[in-house]
Design a protein around this motif. Sequence first.
Motif, PDB file in Angstrom:
ATOM      1  N   ARG A 131       0.768  -1.195  -0.014  1.00 16.15           N
ATOM      2  CA  ARG A 131       0.115   0.014   0.045  1.00 16.15           C
ATOM      3  C   ARG A 131       0.904   1.280   0.071  1.00 16.15           C
ATOM      4  O   ARG A 131       0.110   2.491   0.028  1.00 16.15           O
ATOM      5  N   HIS A 227       8.509 -10.040 -13.440  1.00 12.63           N
ATOM      6  CA  HIS A 227       8.185 -11.341 -13.357  1.00 12.63           C
ATOM      7  C   HIS A 227       8.250 -11.897 -12.092  1.00 12.63           C
ATOM      8  O   HIS A 227       7.374 -12.753 -11.453  1.00 12.63           O
ATOM      9  N   SER A 230       5.116 -11.026 -10.029  1.00 12.38           N
ATOM     10  CA  SER A 230       3.810 -11.718 -10.467  1.00 12.38           C
ATOM     11  C   SER A 230       4.036 -13.251 -10.036  1.00 12.38           C
ATOM     12  O   SER A 230       2.838 -13.512  -9.570  1.00 12.38           O
ATOM     13  N   GLN A 231       5.285 -13.913 -10.006  1.00 10.42           N
ATOM     14  CA  GLN A 231       5.238 -15.172  -9.415  1.00 10.42           C
ATOM     15  C   GLN A 231       5.164 -14.964  -7.763  1.00 10.42           C
ATOM     16  O   GLN A 231       4.657 -16.024  -7.352  1.00 10.42           O
ATOM     17  N   GLU A 233       3.358 -13.095  -6.034  1.00  9.44           N
ATOM     18  CA  GLU A 233       1.901 -12.826  -5.647  1.00  9.44           C
ATOM     19  C   GLU A 233       1.235 -14.227  -5.806  1.00  9.44           C
ATOM     20  O   GLU A 233       0.025 -14.515  -5.122  1.00  9.44           O
ATOM     21  N   THR A 234       1.826 -15.080  -7.026  1.00  7.46           N
ATOM     22  CA  THR A 234       0.951 -16.304  -7.008  1.00  7.46           C
ATOM     23  C   THR A 234       1.161 -17.345  -5.821  1.00  7.46           C
ATOM     24  O   THR A 234       0.500 -17.578  -5.046  1.00  7.46           O
ATOM     25  N   ASP A 237      -0.134 -16.660  -2.066  1.00  3.44           N
ATOM     26  CA  ASP A 237      -1.473 -16.816  -1.890  1.00  3.44           C
ATOM     27  C   ASP A 237      -1.749 -18.397  -1.926  1.00  3.44           C
ATOM     28  O   ASP A 237      -2.829 -18.760  -1.766  1.00  3.44           O
TER      29      ASP A 237
ATOM     30  N   ALA B  11       4.233 -17.112 -18.299  1.00  2.00           N
ATOM     31  CA  ALA B  11       3.740 -16.900 -17.283  1.00  2.00           C
ATOM     32  C   ALA B  11       2.260 -16.145 -17.001  1.00  2.00           C
ATOM     33  O   ALA B  11       1.968 -16.117 -15.828  1.00  2.00           O
ATOM     34  N   HIS B  14      -0.420 -17.303 -14.218  1.00  2.00           N
ATOM     35  CA  HIS B  14      -0.214 -17.174 -12.860  1.00  2.00           C
ATOM     36  C   HIS B  14      -0.517 -15.501 -12.677  1.00  2.00           C
ATOM     37  O   HIS B  14      -0.732 -15.118 -11.343  1.00  2.00           O
ATOM     38  N   ALA B  15      -0.246 -14.887 -13.513  1.00  2.00           N
ATOM     39  CA  ALA B  15      -0.442 -13.184 -13.491  1.00  2.00           C
ATOM     40  C   ALA B  15      -2.005 -12.797 -13.299  1.00  2.00           C
ATOM     41  O   ALA B  15      -2.038 -11.787 -13.083  1.00  2.00           O
ATOM     42  N   ARG B  17      -4.334 -12.828 -11.073  1.00  2.00           N
ATOM     43  CA  ARG B  17      -4.549 -12.321  -9.876  1.00  2.00           C
ATOM     44  C   ARG B  17      -4.166 -10.972  -9.912  1.00  2.00           C
ATOM     45  O   ARG B  17      -4.905 -10.015  -9.214  1.00  2.00           O
ATOM     46  N   THR B  18      -2.957 -10.733 -10.179  1.00  2.00           N
ATOM     47  CA  THR B  18      -2.441  -9.314 -10.180  1.00  2.00           C
ATOM     48  C   THR B  18      -3.144  -8.463 -10.921  1.00  2.00           C
ATOM     49  O   THR B  18      -3.553  -7.204 -10.370  1.00  2.00           O
ATOM     50  N   ARG B  21      -6.723  -7.541  -9.641  1.00  2.00           N
ATOM     51  CA  ARG B  21      -6.705  -6.549  -8.347  1.00  2.00           C
ATOM     52  C   ARG B  21      -6.509  -5.241  -8.688  1.00  2.00           C
ATOM     53  O   ARG B  21      -6.921  -4.287  -7.826  1.00  2.00           O
TER      54      ARG B  21
END
Lengths: 346, 293
Positions: A131, A227, A230-231, A233-234, A237, B11, B14-15, B17-18, B21
């Motif tokens: 944030r 990259h 993005s990885q 964040e996967t 979770d 990729a 996988h992305a 969700r990003t 959001r």
Amino acid sequence: MRLARHRWWLARLAMLPVHLAVFAVAVFFLVRLMPGDPVLTIAGPNAEIDQATYDRIAADYGFDGSVGEQLVGYLGGLVGGDLGDSLVSQTSVAAELSTRLPATLELVALGMVVACLTALVASYIVVTRPRTMVARVLRVWARAAGAVPEFVIGVALITVTFVWLRIAPAPVGLTDRRTRVGDPVTGAPLLDSVLTGRFDVTASILAHLWVPLVVMALAFGDLLTKHLVSQLETSIDSPVTRFRAAVGVPRRRILLSVYRRALPAPVTVLGVMFGALLGGVVLLETLFNFQGLGQYALAASNAVDLTALQGFLLLTAAVSLVVFLVTDIAVMLLDPRRRPGAGGTR
Amino acid sequence: MTLIATPTTEAAPHAARTVRRRRGGVNPRLRVVPLAVIALVGLAGPLVVPHDPETVVGPPSAAPGAAHWFGTDSAGMDVFSRTVAATGTDLLIGLSVMVVATALGIAFGLVVGMNEARDSWWATPTRGLARLVDLVQAVPFLIAVIVILSLYGTGLVAMIVVLSLLLSPVQFRLTRSEVLRVRGEAYLDAARQAGYSEVRLVVRHVLPNAVRPALENTTVMFGAAIIAVAGLGFLGVGLAPPTPEWGTMISTGAAEIMMGRWWSAVFPAAALAAAVAAVVFLSTALVGDDRVR
């Protein structure tokens, strides 16, 4: 069987010479398919030569005989490490390239290190403090990866640091003109200065090197960050992480595990990025006037020096193939499911 | 920087969700506007520039002012006119490379993808082709461009051909992996049962279902081509000097910067950055649109 357990990387390693050979043949035909007669190109655009001279030049540079004979002679030379002689300076291309390669590789390696560090720090901030303002700026920067080419960033940074703020030296080489550099040991200037204990040279090099390193961090760190984030964040979770958090594993260990699971894809990107970095370093060497492969390649390009260009292309291809091999093996070490025959996808 | 579109797309799942959001954002359709403006400048610009971009029109190294909006370079050519005129050149190359590389990549991707696993004599050569393309991608892109162009000449056409050939493997791989996914679908078997010829099958059913990633990646091709042209110009191995081109202008301007005359490098650099940023802006819309779906 012992051997069977190591098959995944041995098989990958065994492909390297095959790939190199295919490359060597491809480069051979690339040069042979060039428009115009290579012998006349060597002789120069306006030279009028008789048949004897023509035959002598053809024999000297391996352009006589059938294509098959030429190919065999050329491949034979390659096996012995002979890339032929430069058409312009008549010196051995292999020797010229090997004196310049370490300096360029050193710059590429430093660029990789700063890009990786940037990506690690940036992704950490983005993932753990999503944030904050800093994280938002970093996110935009990473999403615009590749938008500004490295030489534009370079020109901009030189303007700011050298012309306006006067906090960087003029981009005219790796050391001050007054600094006497010792004899090369490895050929990589920064490493040499440390090995020979000349820390005054080390300081001078670092003072000249920080601007190009910042350029590389900005120009190449963004893609890695993109990259990695993005990885991350996967994997942050995923049920694995939730389980760890639920059973009370310390936060530090959870983050470590999240990073480990996120790494394979960014490491693959790192391998692909090496090629871009090598190209980028050729540009930056020109901009900052560093000695290295870039200057040699550009001189060869302007003079249409066939053997030098051919050797340069082969060398960069070979280096890239080795790096691809290393990243492939690194990815398979990080994630055993990616090994061939492990029953995953592909 | 340039070609790393492939891992991005790998990729992609996988992305998801990003992207979801993200709140708000610009309407994807409007994201074409910046590039459209630049294209307009490229098309109409050369007709309305105040000075001839290829001749000396003023004193050397004049600062930006009323006579020369962006100043003049070390030779005395008008930086504004040259920056605008270069837009057309760079866009022409970017657009041509984008079209040719994508067409080549899709065509070979279809042929190889449909044939490589088949039990026929045809399978081995197509697999060989796929491996060869992998190898082409192992050479650093910019270095391959420099070497091949210095062997084959640096005209506009040679540049477009070489850049297209070197970039098409990216499109090829994207299409091929999609074809490998599509080729097992039941509707292909249905079409075969219905008596479709293999060619008609590929054109009517495989092609529309396999081109999407390659089409989304066209903007990356465009950006890579523009950056490569400018990089070559910057290194002094690009289009011949009087031709207005951003990279060449940045390179000659870089020497001026050392003397405090920033304008002849900064304006073309800003133009290049703006053009590539416009392309990246559009491509996030294309890919993002797909993921939000």
